[in-house]
Design a protein around this motif. Structure first.
Motif, PDB file in Angstrom:
ATOM      1  N   CYS A   1      63.851   7.876 -50.763  1.00 24.90           N
ATOM      2  CA  CYS A   1      64.895   8.782 -51.252  1.00 24.90           C
ATOM      3  C   CYS A   1      65.447   8.277 -52.573  1.00 24.90           C
ATOM      4  O   CYS A   1      65.532   7.085 -52.802  1.00 24.90           O
TER       5      CYS A   1
ATOM      6  N   VAL B   1      66.144   8.749 -42.723  1.00 27.27           N
ATOM      7  CA  VAL B   1      66.233  10.081 -43.310  1.00 27.27           C
ATOM      8  C   VAL B   1      64.888  10.799 -43.187  1.00 27.27           C
ATOM      9  O   VAL B   1      64.818  11.952 -42.747  1.00 27.27           O
TER      10      VAL B   1
ATOM     11  N   VAL C   1      71.740  14.752 -46.699  1.00 27.13           N
ATOM     12  CA  VAL C   1      70.338  14.723 -47.102  1.00 27.13           C
ATOM     13  C   VAL C   1      69.981  16.032 -47.786  1.00 27.13           C
ATOM     14  O   VAL C   1      70.363  17.113 -47.320  1.00 27.13           O
TER      15      VAL C   1
ATOM     16  N   TYR D   1      71.257  11.476 -50.217  1.00 21.69           N
ATOM     17  CA  TYR D   1      69.850  11.109 -50.080  1.00 21.69           C
ATOM     18  C   TYR D   1      69.027  12.316 -50.485  1.00 21.69           C
ATOM     19  O   TYR D   1      69.280  13.422 -50.003  1.00 21.69           O
TER      20      TYR D   1
END
Length: 190
Positions: free
Chosen positions: A88, A179, A136, A59
């Motif tokens: 994302c 996220v 992430v 992500y």
């Protein structure tokens, strides 16, 4: 709001990266469908998978130098969350690919640029559609981008405040929302 459109051909990887500390299998004719739980550093061979198999994913939160967040509308042909907005970019890792390798590939494929993203934190996400073990990243880039037409209908940079408002009225990918929320919580505590 700055609108960003573009077209770029894309290679469509057929394989997924499957990693895990516990593997569960069941026979399906001459093929084995497997599920995995947890993280480990050892890849297993490419194996046919069934829907909702846990997978590894990257992500990337893309910000411009003004701090606005890049969001994009996914195509209606996407397997998961079609025609949803996403905060994302990123995607499923290819077999044997590390998170860092996968994020470089996804940035190049989806945005058409070569850039280095900063790793932030691991994330796990599960719902009725997907189970993800992800990493992430954060990227600061002003473009221009050559967007991947097979995955992105249109895109724009918007303020984080506007994104948080739009999440309540438009369809957004719930994993991307998680996220962003986790990133914002972490940013407030620093």
């Amino acid at each position: 709001m700055e609108r960003i459109d573009g077209v770029r051909p894309r290679r469509d990887p057929q394989d997924l990266a499957l990693k895990g500390s516990q593997l569960l299998g069941r026979q399906l004719g001459s093929e084995i469908a497997i599920r995995f739980i947890g993280f480990c550093s050892q890849s297993i061979p490419q194996i046919p998978i069934e829907q909702r198999l846990p997978h590894r994913c990257t992500y990337v939160l893309v910000f411009n130098s003004a701090g606005d967040l890049f969001i994009h509308l996914r195509t209606p042909t996407k397997d998961v969350f079609p025609s949803h907005w996403d905060v994302c970019i990123g995607g499923v890792l290819a077999a044997g690919e590390t998170f860092d390798q996968g994020v470089r590939r996804e940035i190049q494929e989806e945005l058409g640029v070569y850039a280095v993203a900063e790793p932030l934190f691991p994330i796990r996400y599960a719902d009725a559609a997907t189970i993800v073990h992800g990493m992430v990243y954060r990227l600061v880039h002003n473009g221009p981008f050559r967007l991947q037409v097979e995955e992105i209908v249109r895109a724009e940079f918007v303020s984080v405040a506007e994104v948080l408002e739009r999440i309540h009225r438009d369809l957004f990918c719930p994993d991307g929302v998680k996220v962003l929320e986790q990133h914002l919580r972490a940013s407030r505590t620093q």
